[in-house]
Design an enzyme around this catalytic site. Structure first.
Site, mmCIF file in Angstrom:
data_model
loop_
_atom_site.group_PDB
_atom_site.id
_atom_site.type_symbol
_atom_site.label_atom_id
_atom_site.label_comp_id
_atom_site.label_asym_id
_atom_site.label_seq_id
_atom_site.Cartn_x
_atom_site.Cartn_y
_atom_site.Cartn_z
ATOM 1 N N GLY A 54 0.834 -1.192 0.000
ATOM 2 C CA GLY A 54 0.000 0.000 0.000
ATOM 3 C C GLY A 54 0.867 1.241 0.000
ATOM 4 O O GLY A 54 0.632 2.183 0.765
ATOM 5 N N HIS A 55 1.891 1.234 -0.856
ATOM 6 C CA HIS A 55 2.754 2.405 -1.005
ATOM 7 C C HIS A 55 3.571 2.255 -2.290
ATOM 8 O O HIS A 55 3.567 1.195 -2.921
ATOM 9 C CB HIS A 55 3.679 2.557 0.215
ATOM 10 N N ALA A 56 4.276 3.342 -2.638
ATOM 11 C CA ALA A 56 5.240 3.306 -3.742
ATOM 12 C C ALA A 56 6.565 3.822 -3.203
ATOM 13 O O ALA A 56 6.627 4.378 -2.095
ATOM 14 C CB ALA A 56 4.757 4.183 -4.898
#
Ligand code: TYD
Length: 137
Positions: A54-56
């Site tokens: 749930g991130h980059a």
């Protein structure tokens, strides 16, 4: 990172040395990977139904391996999405910078091994999807 695409997140076949006592897979930065490995971490004891990621990342490249069991990796470059199922310890998924990722559908006992091009740096994370979309647009 702005223009990075999910289509550049490829599955890399790793080596496997097999004998009757089992298998060994060796990953060497430079040799098998397009980056030097600066950090290794692994996810385990993941409760059923939980999702991770749930991130980059702005600069980080990673090779994600299902060292045991299986899970799905959802990749999103802001335009295109794809889901990759990892279920073999002798294949790894390259995740390049600028890709939103979520890991889900972990099987019981799954171990997600991550080989990373950089040490941990919270500043490298994009944790808000709205910010990610703005950067990628
Ligand atoms: P995070 O990367 O958000 O986990 P995931 O994407 O798997 O859900 O990391 C979870 C926590 O662990 C967060 O508080 C940061 C910390 N962490 C480190 O301190 N060093 C690391 O190398 C990693 C990967 C995480």
């Amino acid at each position: 990172m702005k223009n990075s695409s999910v289509f550049d997140c490829v599955i890399l076949p790793l080596n496997k040395i097999h004998n009757r006592a089992g298998n060994i897979t060796i990953v060497e930065g430079d040799n098998n990977l397009p980056f030097d490995i600066k950090r290794v971490y692994y996810l385990y004891d993941i409760p059923g139904g939980e999702a991770r990621g749930g991130h980059a990342h702005r600069n980080l490249s990673q090779l994600i391996v299902a060292a045991s069991g299986s899970f799905d990796v959802l990749l999103d470059d802001g335009k295109n999405k794809k889901v990759v199922t990892l279920n073999r310890p002798d294949f790894g998924l390259m995740v390049i910078p600028g890709i939103w990722r979520e890991l889900m559908e972990f099987s019981s006992g799954a171990i997600c091994l991550v080989l990373a091009s950089e040490k941990y740096d919270e500043e490298d994370y994009i944790r808000e999807y709205s910010e990610f979309k703005t950067i990628k647009s």
